[in-house]
Design a protein around this motif. Structure first.
Motif, mmCIF file in Angstrom:
data_model
loop_
_atom_site.group_PDB
_atom_site.id
_atom_site.type_symbol
_atom_site.label_atom_id
_atom_site.label_comp_id
_atom_site.label_asym_id
_atom_site.label_seq_id
_atom_site.Cartn_x
_atom_site.Cartn_y
_atom_site.Cartn_z
ATOM 1 N N ARG A 1 -10.785 37.585 -2.737
ATOM 2 C CA ARG A 1 -10.055 36.675 -1.861
ATOM 3 C C ARG A 1 -10.044 35.255 -2.421
ATOM 4 N NH1 ARG A 1 -13.308 38.460 2.465
ATOM 5 N NH2 ARG A 1 -12.706 40.640 2.650
ATOM 6 N N VAL A 2 -9.890 35.128 -3.682
ATOM 7 C CA VAL A 2 -9.924 33.783 -4.281
ATOM 8 C C VAL A 2 -8.526 33.184 -4.311
ATOM 9 C CG1 VAL A 2 -11.943 34.036 -5.715
ATOM 10 C CG2 VAL A 2 -9.719 34.848 -6.527
ATOM 11 N N GLN A 3 -8.496 31.874 -4.405
ATOM 12 C CA GLN A 3 -7.216 31.180 -4.486
ATOM 13 C C GLN A 3 -6.956 30.659 -5.886
ATOM 14 O OE1 GLN A 3 -5.060 31.192 -1.996
ATOM 15 N NE2 GLN A 3 -6.591 32.412 -0.920
ATOM 16 N N HIS A 4 -7.978 30.604 -6.660
ATOM 17 C CA HIS A 4 -7.817 30.071 -8.010
ATOM 18 C C HIS A 4 -8.506 31.008 -8.993
ATOM 19 C CE1 HIS A 4 -11.580 28.577 -6.319
ATOM 20 N NE2 HIS A 4 -12.047 28.713 -7.546
ATOM 21 N N VAL A 5 -8.199 30.783 -10.255
ATOM 22 C CA VAL A 5 -8.757 31.660 -11.276
ATOM 23 C C VAL A 5 -10.251 31.390 -11.463
ATOM 24 C CG1 VAL A 5 -8.632 32.329 -13.676
ATOM 25 C CG2 VAL A 5 -6.555 31.723 -12.449
ATOM 26 N N VAL A 6 -11.010 32.439 -11.526
ATOM 27 C CA VAL A 6 -12.450 32.302 -11.738
ATOM 28 C C VAL A 6 -12.809 33.039 -13.010
ATOM 29 C CG1 VAL A 6 -14.724 32.869 -10.844
ATOM 30 C CG2 VAL A 6 -12.895 32.239 -9.278
ATOM 31 N N GLN A 7 -13.585 32.407 -13.834
ATOM 32 C CA GLN A 7 -14.099 33.113 -14.998
ATOM 33 C C GLN A 7 -15.598 32.946 -15.030
ATOM 34 O OE1 GLN A 7 -12.497 31.876 -18.736
ATOM 35 N NE2 GLN A 7 -13.827 33.258 -19.898
ATOM 36 N N GLU A 8 -16.298 34.040 -15.184
ATOM 37 C CA GLU A 8 -17.746 33.907 -15.253
ATOM 38 C C GLU A 8 -18.341 34.988 -16.140
ATOM 39 O OE1 GLU A 8 -18.654 33.961 -11.137
ATOM 40 O OE2 GLU A 8 -18.686 36.128 -11.003
ATOM 41 N N SER A 9 -19.568 34.765 -16.502
ATOM 42 C CA SER A 9 -20.263 35.735 -17.346
ATOM 43 C C SER A 9 -20.967 36.749 -16.456
ATOM 44 C CB SER A 9 -21.268 35.017 -18.241
ATOM 45 O OG SER A 9 -22.267 34.457 -17.424
ATOM 46 N N ALA A 10 -21.485 37.767 -17.088
ATOM 47 C CA ALA A 10 -22.170 38.802 -16.320
ATOM 48 C C ALA A 10 -23.393 38.248 -15.560
ATOM 49 C CB ALA A 10 -22.557 39.952 -17.228
ATOM 50 N N PRO A 11 -24.252 37.450 -16.212
ATOM 51 C CA PRO A 11 -25.403 36.909 -15.465
ATOM 52 C C PRO A 11 -24.983 36.061 -14.262
ATOM 53 C CG PRO A 11 -25.734 36.613 -17.807
ATOM 54 C CD PRO A 11 -24.349 37.116 -17.643
ATOM 55 N N GLN A 12 -23.903 35.291 -14.425
ATOM 56 C CA GLN A 12 -23.416 34.491 -13.307
ATOM 57 C C GLN A 12 -23.027 35.386 -12.139
ATOM 58 O OE1 GLN A 12 -20.552 32.331 -15.661
ATOM 59 N NE2 GLN A 12 -21.180 30.409 -14.687
ATOM 60 N N PHE A 13 -22.325 36.441 -12.503
ATOM 61 C CA PHE A 13 -21.878 37.393 -11.495
ATOM 62 C C PHE A 13 -23.086 37.994 -10.775
ATOM 63 C CE2 PHE A 13 -20.683 41.675 -10.197
ATOM 64 C CZ PHE A 13 -19.497 41.455 -9.534
ATOM 65 N N LEU A 14 -24.101 38.336 -11.543
ATOM 66 C CA LEU A 14 -25.288 38.962 -10.962
ATOM 67 C C LEU A 14 -26.025 37.997 -10.029
ATOM 68 C CD1 LEU A 14 -26.695 40.995 -13.969
ATOM 69 C CD2 LEU A 14 -25.545 41.840 -11.935
ATOM 70 N N LYS A 15 -26.041 36.756 -10.473
ATOM 71 C CA LYS A 15 -26.723 35.767 -9.638
ATOM 72 C C LYS A 15 -25.982 35.619 -8.312
ATOM 73 C CE LYS A 15 -28.620 31.107 -9.662
ATOM 74 N NZ LYS A 15 -28.080 30.763 -8.351
ATOM 75 N N ASP A 16 -24.689 35.545 -8.430
ATOM 76 C CA ASP A 16 -23.864 35.355 -7.245
ATOM 77 C C ASP A 16 -24.033 36.520 -6.276
ATOM 78 O OD1 ASP A 16 -21.794 33.661 -6.021
ATOM 79 O OD2 ASP A 16 -20.622 35.524 -6.141
ATOM 80 N N ILE A 17 -24.033 37.698 -6.811
ATOM 81 C CA ILE A 17 -24.119 38.878 -5.942
ATOM 82 C C ILE A 17 -25.505 38.941 -5.290
ATOM 83 C CG2 ILE A 17 -24.915 40.607 -7.608
ATOM 84 C CD1 ILE A 17 -22.945 42.527 -6.419
ATOM 85 N N PHE A 18 -26.502 38.453 -5.999
ATOM 86 C CA PHE A 18 -27.845 38.434 -5.422
ATOM 87 C C PHE A 18 -27.906 37.408 -4.287
ATOM 88 C CE2 PHE A 18 -32.304 37.085 -5.288
ATOM 89 C CZ PHE A 18 -32.887 38.306 -5.007
ATOM 90 N N ASP A 19 -27.312 36.254 -4.555
ATOM 91 C CA ASP A 19 -27.332 35.191 -3.550
ATOM 92 C C ASP A 19 -26.587 35.601 -2.295
ATOM 93 O OD1 ASP A 19 -28.735 33.723 -5.274
ATOM 94 O OD2 ASP A 19 -27.083 32.403 -5.885
#
Lengths: 761, 557
Positions: A346-364
């Protein structure tokens, strides 16, 4: 003839030999002796395949314990069949010369589609029957199958285990899914050859996508569409291909998630039902999961099998974590994961991230740990098995998601995540896509390099050769590039930089729409169509560019004028239509009318079709085939290359573009008796940094006089060249220069000369 | 009607126009215009006294409008002319008008042919000096008429021509024929298209659908002009533009083309090396049986410009394919036969079974390195001739100067002895004694076969101009005799007539040509034997003629 290659007796099934073939065999022998990997570049049409086969077969005969098997990987089905035919020729020569029955077993393997003889029935009879010695091409296998009532596919699959030579496509070794099924047990002491290996990156990217799905699972319709989407994106945005592997992507759309949601619901219901009827089954599964994946670990450690890169080492040593061990918990876990992905889309803008970033986000956000994610794919497999779900293909959406989960949590490097809320072309329509892209082709090929004794990467266009070991992350013992020795200059590369009105010709973005450039390109083609006999192939940088140019040529009446000289055929995005056009093109060349084929660099034609002799007397490359650089995925990949391998973005792009240009123009020259014009119609080719990246065998023939020609000058030079080439050319003219008899080969000065052919890097 | 009776020679001839009361040489009669000739017969007779093939007519001349005498003159290529006077008081002008009109239409059609024939004759005479000499000998000296002379030969031409027509390579279609219809602005906001018969033919051959439309609509619904106007206005012709109306009669053509293209595509390609579909060894679908359909380019998402570009590309592919097909369509039949014969080598025509051989061939072609191999042709050994004249003359009888050693002689004698002792006559197959003795006689010195022919060549005895003349005589006689002998067996009235004529031609030849020559030779005291053979040939012809004549008489009586 019989050759002495560094002390090895090699039977070579021809009466003459090209000097570079001899040199190639020498290098190959050294590589095998050292039991290491090698990168060898030799122009197409110099008999690379037969040299390879002759040497390796001789080596196998001389040292049967050192090299037990040759695994020859090629790209296309015709390519595979050609290799087997050459092999047959070699074996016939052996039989004639040695007059003994040799017990070599060589066969081709292809997908069931190509080997099936009973499309309706499943027929597995004869799976375990050993194949008698001999050379089996796809058609031979089918014949045999028909006679004996065996399934050729399973026969071949069984037989590759004890065959001396196996010829098949890359997939069987590189696609984790298929390699697991087919090539897992191939002996360690094998020599692996990747022919036409310039495409390896591209194939890896394709394979990875398919590797995502587990064994016995196909993409369901919806996902296939996604897959197609990504392919189309690739085509449209990158004008396909292969900046190595940038789009080994999983694309997750809302639709994928919806289907996945349904899958999860079904799973839950099934679990509920089973719990009521057969709770013991679930308990048994639980017990098994506690035991963990020990078995797989044992197998890997004893090195019986080729490793599966989807199954990283770490998880083999551990048991499935408790949080997802029971079926209900796992389903709940999947739900949470799914909800998280939905929220991300559900994003409005382009997001680019690395795998660790993604993992951190999902944990948070939803408290999902890295560890259970890693086991996701295995856990799902187990569950599906336990539930005894027959129609597994319905569950491919959830399979894809769980694979994604495993990969994203396993590899902290080499992948990137890009979430785009809409397509670039239609910014108003919300169509969020999550791209999960692999940046590192070495992940897939790593097991191959690790497992097999010698891996030879060879092709006509690998220049610069040193970039491959870096990208694919291996250390070769030999790297060599061979040129084509020629008795006459049978190729004529011309760089046309200006029109007759002195307008600079270039396909660069700023001048793309410039009518003067388009008109001059048209004039070039028109004039050439009047001068060149038979077939002309013209390549454009991308499909869109070709469409636009064709339209404006049509409006300007240029195409009509060209039609006075030759028929025009144009590659389309539809493969069947293009095949038809291609066949008609060849027919028109055959019957003397002459034709022009307008095609696209990086397209199917540029990669798989040769234009020998009169099928391609001239190739015109309109513009420099740069990849479309605005794609985020490509950018991410370039960044990765820069950070990881210190390859500068521009270097890489130029390298890639020039390789494709060379690939296109090289299609016209397939052998020393062939001849053809190679016209580079862009002034940028004249620059040293571009020119320097062309393969040596083309570079050598570009003289300073042909760097910045006008259309007229190019036509004059072409006329002259074609007239010269049309003179009779016989074997005698080549002898001693580009063609050697055994005596000539053995003379000391020739041996000295040959030593210089290999261009060591 | 009474004229039907005298169309005896022309039962199959179509009479296009009959004009009564036409005078020729002050004689009343009827003029007939037929498909291939114009003829006039006098009143009350059932025979044409004047008959000209249209191809013989150079031009027609007509009397000026105001003149009282309404006349029409036909001038022939030979320079002769025939004048017809239309004498019917009331309708003379109308009759004349009709005849004139019809001739105007007919003559050009034949003119081409006539000119071509003349040209052909001229060319033949120029190219063949012998024939020219013959022509001079026979026609110019009026031994036979020009018509007779050519009758046989032109037949040859015509036959040859028609045969050539059959075998002649079909002329293909220019790929750019549509480009040749360059529209020109006519100054008042319109476009002019120039269509020629060739272009129309090309359009029809390339686009059979248009031909179909043409047949359906012209001339019942549309005039030809309207048809082509609509064609050029149609969306079909400008495929890149977007359709303006559904009333377009060519929209169906477009659909048909589309269908044709689709079927071409679905047929697939025969050459596996260019089949992009099966190029890749896709394993994605392996074991699952899901066919991986290729992503079809969605038309919905295309912009107007894109789809027009797409249409242009499609159109070019289609056009080129059609042009190519039109060029080879005629050859389909033999090609089919060829493949039929090639498929007799155990391969049925079943597509599945049929494919491998082609594939094998293509594969072999693909892996061939012709320069690495020894040349495949069986090695020819250069002929090393020490005495080339011996090679030219063939084996010569052994000469006595060749020595044989005494040992050889003894051996051969022994051998012969041995042979003789073992000789057993094969009595069932011996010749009759009469035949044997005549053979011996013929082979003995002085016998027929052993005559010592005076090997004095004629070129030493006779001056060259006589030789040349003799040659001409031979050629001429040969030609005449050929004409004569071709009449046999005489089974039609025409041949009867011809054979009689030929006999007289021969006699005339003997008198006007051969006799003077003989006399000339005699005057020069040369051996009259020179013409003996000629006489002989003529005599043979005469006797044949006599036999035939007496037989005919007998049959008649």
């Amino acid at each position: 003839m019989k050759l002495n290659i560094d002390g090895l007796l090699v039977y070579f099934p021809y009466d003459y030999i090209y000097p570079e073939q001899y040199s190639y065999m020498l290098e190959l022998k050294r590589t095998l002796d050292a039991k290491g990997h090698g990168v060898l570049e030799m122009p197409s049409g110099t008999g690379k395949t037969i040299s390879l086969l002759s040497l390796i077969v001789a080596y196998q005969r001389a040292f049967p314990l050192e090299v037990t098997k040759l695994i020859y990987c090629s790209r296309t089905v015709p390519e595979i069949e050609k290799v087997v035919e050459e092999l047959r020729k070699l074996m016939e020569f052996y039989a004639k010369e040695t007059e003994e029955v040799n017990n070599f077993l060589a066969l081709a393997l292809s997908s069931r589609k190509n080997l099936c003889i009973h499309p309706e029935e499943f027929d597995a009879v004869g799976r375990q029957v050993p194949l008698p010695a001999g050379v089996y091409n796809l058609d031979d296998l089918k014949d045999l199958g028909r006679r004996k009532g065996w399934c050729p596919y399973y026969l071949a699959r069984y037989s590759i285990l004890h065959a001396n030579i196996v010829v098949y496509s890359y997939h069987y070794l590189l696609d984790p899914k298929i390699a697991d099924l087919v090539s897992k047990e191939l002996a360690k002491k094998s020599v692996v050859v990747f022919d036409e290996a310039h495409n390896i990156g591209k194939d890896l990217q394709r394979l990875w996508l398919s590797g995502m799905s587990e064994p016995f699972l196909a993409f369901p319709e919806g996902l296939k569409k996604d897959f197609k989407m990504s392919k189309r994106l690739e085509k449209l945005l990158f004008s396909t291909d292969n900046v190595c592997i940038d789009s080994m992507s999983v694309n997750i759309t809302r639709r994928t998630l919806d289907r996945c949601q349904n899958n999860v619901d079904t799973l839950q219901n099934t679990i509920q039902r089973i719990k009521e009827t057969d709770a013991a089954k679930l308990r048994e599964e639980y017990r098994r999961l506690v035991e963990g994946l020990k078995e797989a670990n044992v197998a890997r450690e004893t090195d019986v099998y080729l490793a599966n890169p989807v199954l990283p080492d770490e998880i083999l040593k551990e048991a499935v974590p408790g949080s997802i061990r029971t079926a209900e918990h796992f389903v709940g876990f999947l739900r949470r994961f799914l909800e998280y992905l939905k929220s991300r889309l559900r994003v409005q803008h382009v997001v680019q991230e690395s795998a660790p970033q993604f993992l951190k986000d999902i944990f948070d956000k939803v408290c999902i740990d890295r560890k259970p994610l890693r086991f996701c794919a295995e856990r799902l497999q187990s569950l599906l098995r336990t539930l005894e779900i027959t129609d597994i293909s319905d569950f491919s959406a959830v399979t894809l998601i769980s694979n994604f989960a495993t990969l994203v949590s396993t590899y902290s490097q080499g992948f990137t995540i890009i979430i785009e809320p809409f397509e670039d072309r239609t910014p108003t329509i919300a169509n969020p896509v999550l791209h999960f892209s692999c940046m590192d082709p070495s992940i897939a090929i790593k097991p191959v390099f690790q497992r097999f004794q010698s891996v030879i990467i060879t092709s006509g266009t690998l220049s610069p050769v040193d970039i491959y070991p870096r990208i694919l992350d291996f250390r070769p013992v030999t790297m060599a590039s061979f040129t084509m020795t020629l008795a006459r200059t049978c190729l004529c590369p011309l760089i046309v930089g200006r029109g007759n009105d002195q307008v600079a010709l270039s396909s660069k973005f700023e001048t793309r729409e410039d009518f003067a450039v388009i008109r001059n390109y048209g004039n070039l083609l028109l004039e050439m169509s009047a001068v060149v006999p038979d077939g002309i192939v013209a390549f454009f940088t991308s499909y869109v560019y070709m469409e636009n140019i064709v339209a404006s040529w049509y409006e300007q009446g240029i195409l009509e004028n060209i039609q006075r000289n030759k028929l025009i055929f144009i590659e389309t995005q539809d493969a069947a239509e293009t095949s038809m056009a291609l066949e008609k093109y060849q027919e028109a060349c055959e019957n003397g009318r002459g034709a022009i084929l307008l095609s696209v660099a990086r397209g199917k034609v540029s990669e798989g079709i040769d234009f020998v002799h009169h099928f391609g007397r001239a190739v015109i490359m309109f513009g420099v085939p740069y990849v479309y650089t605005q794609s985020r995925i490509l950018k991410a990949r370039l960044e990765y290359l820069r950070d990881q391998f210190q390859i500068r973005e521009n270097d890489f792009l130029t390298f890639d573009a020039m390789r494709h240009a060379a690939q296109c123009v090289g299609r016209a020259i397939r052998g020393k008796t062939d001849y053809g014009l190679m016209i580079f119609a862009d002034k940028r080719y004249a620059r040293a940094d571009k020119r320097g990246k062309l393969p040596r065998w083309i570079q050598e023939h570009i003289n300073d006089g042909s760097l910045n020609l006008t259309v007229d000058e190019a036509v004059q030079l072409s006329k002259h060249f074609l007239r010269q080439m049309a003179q009779p050319f016989s074997q005698v003219d080549q002898l001693g220069l580009s063609l050697l008899t055994l005596e000539q080969l053995e003379s000391p000065e020739m041996l000295k000369k040959i030593a210089q052919i290999a261009h060591q890097t | 009607m009474h004229f039907v009776s005298f169309t005896m020679a022309s039962l199959s001839e179509e009479v296009l126009l009959v004009v009564k009361k036409v005078r020729q040489k002050k004689q009343d009669g009827t003029l007939y215009l037929m498909a291939e000739r114009i003829a006039w017969g006098p009143e009350g007779k059932d025979r044409f006294t004047v008959s000209h093939s249209y191809s013989d007519i150079r031009c027609q001349k007509i009397s000026p409008d105001g003149k009282a005498k309404v006349q029409l003159q036909l001038v022939l290529h030979t320079g002769e002319s025939t004048t017809f006077h239309f004498a019917n008081e009331s309708t003379s002008r109308k009759d004349w008008e009709a005849a004139k009109e019809l001739l105007q239409q007919l003559l050009p059609k034949f003119k081409k042919k006539a000119n071509k024939e003349l040209e052909e004759k001229n060319k033949m005479l120029q190219e063949d000096p012998v024939l020219f000499q013959l022509y001079k000998d026979l026609v110019v000296s009026q031994v036979i008429s020009a018509e007779e002379f050519w009758a046989n030969r032109l037949g040859g031409i015509n036959n040859g021509e028609s045969a050539a027509c059959e075998n002649k390579q079909e002329v293909g279609i220019s790929g750019a024929f549509l480009a040749d219809i360059r529209p020109q602005t006519d100054g008042c906001n319109g476009l002019r298209y120039n269509l020629t018969a060739d272009i129309i033919e090309s359009i029809f051959r390339t686009y059979p659908a248009v031909k179909q439309k043409y047949k359906e609509n012209v001339p019942h619904n549309l005039t030809e002009k309207e048809f082509w106007t609509r064609f050029f206005q149609s969306h079909y012709f400008h495929r890149d533009r977007i359709s303006t109306g559904t009333q377009d009669i060519f929209s169906e053509c477009a659909r048909q083309d589309e269908k044709g293209l689709k079927s071409l595509v679905t047929q697939g390609v025969k050459n596996p090396m260019v089949d992009l579909l099966s190029l890749e060894d896709k394993t994605l679908d392996e074991g699952y049986g899901i066919s991986s359909a290729l992503p079809s380019t969605s038309h919905a998402s295309r912009t107007v410009k894109e789809s027009s570009n797409f249409a242009i590309i499609k159109r070019f592919n289609h056009h080129s394919a059609m042009v190519l097909a039109a060029g080879s369509r005629k050859r389909d039949v033999p090609a089919d036969q060829a493949s039929e014969t090639s498929s007799t080598d155990g391969n049925s025509r079943d597509s599945d079974f049929f494919q491998p051989p082609l594939k094998k061939v293509k594969l072999q072609e693909a892996i061939e390195y012709e320069d690495l191999q020894q040349e495949n042709r069986p090695k020819t050994v250069a002929l090393n001739l020490k005495k080339s004249d011996r090679y030219a003359h063939g084996p010569v009888p052994l000469q006595s100067q060749q020595y044989t050693t005494s040992q050889d002689i003894i051996n051969s004698v022994n051998y012969i002895k041995h042979e003789m002792s073992n000789y057993k006559p094969n009595l069932t197959q011996v010749l009759s004694s009469a035949a044997a003795s005549s053979a011996i006689a013929a082979l003995s010195p002085g016998g027929v076969l052993m005559q010592q022919v005076a090997q004095q060549a004629i070129n030493q005895m006779v001056p060259t101009e006589i030789q040349a003349e003799l040659k001409h005589l031979y050629v001429a006689a040969g030609e005449l005799l050929r004409h004569f002998w071709t009449c046999f067996p005489v089974n039609t009235a025409f041949l009867e007539e011809k054979v009689t004529k030929m006999k007289s031609n021969l006699e005339r030849f003997q008198i006007t040509k051969l006799r003077p020559f003989q006399e000339k030779i005699q005057r020069q005291y040369l051996s009259t034997n020179l013409t003996g053979h000629l006489e002989c040939m003529l005599q043979a012809a005469y006797s044949k003629f006599h036999i035939w004549q007496t037989r005919r008489m007998m049959r008649k009586t």
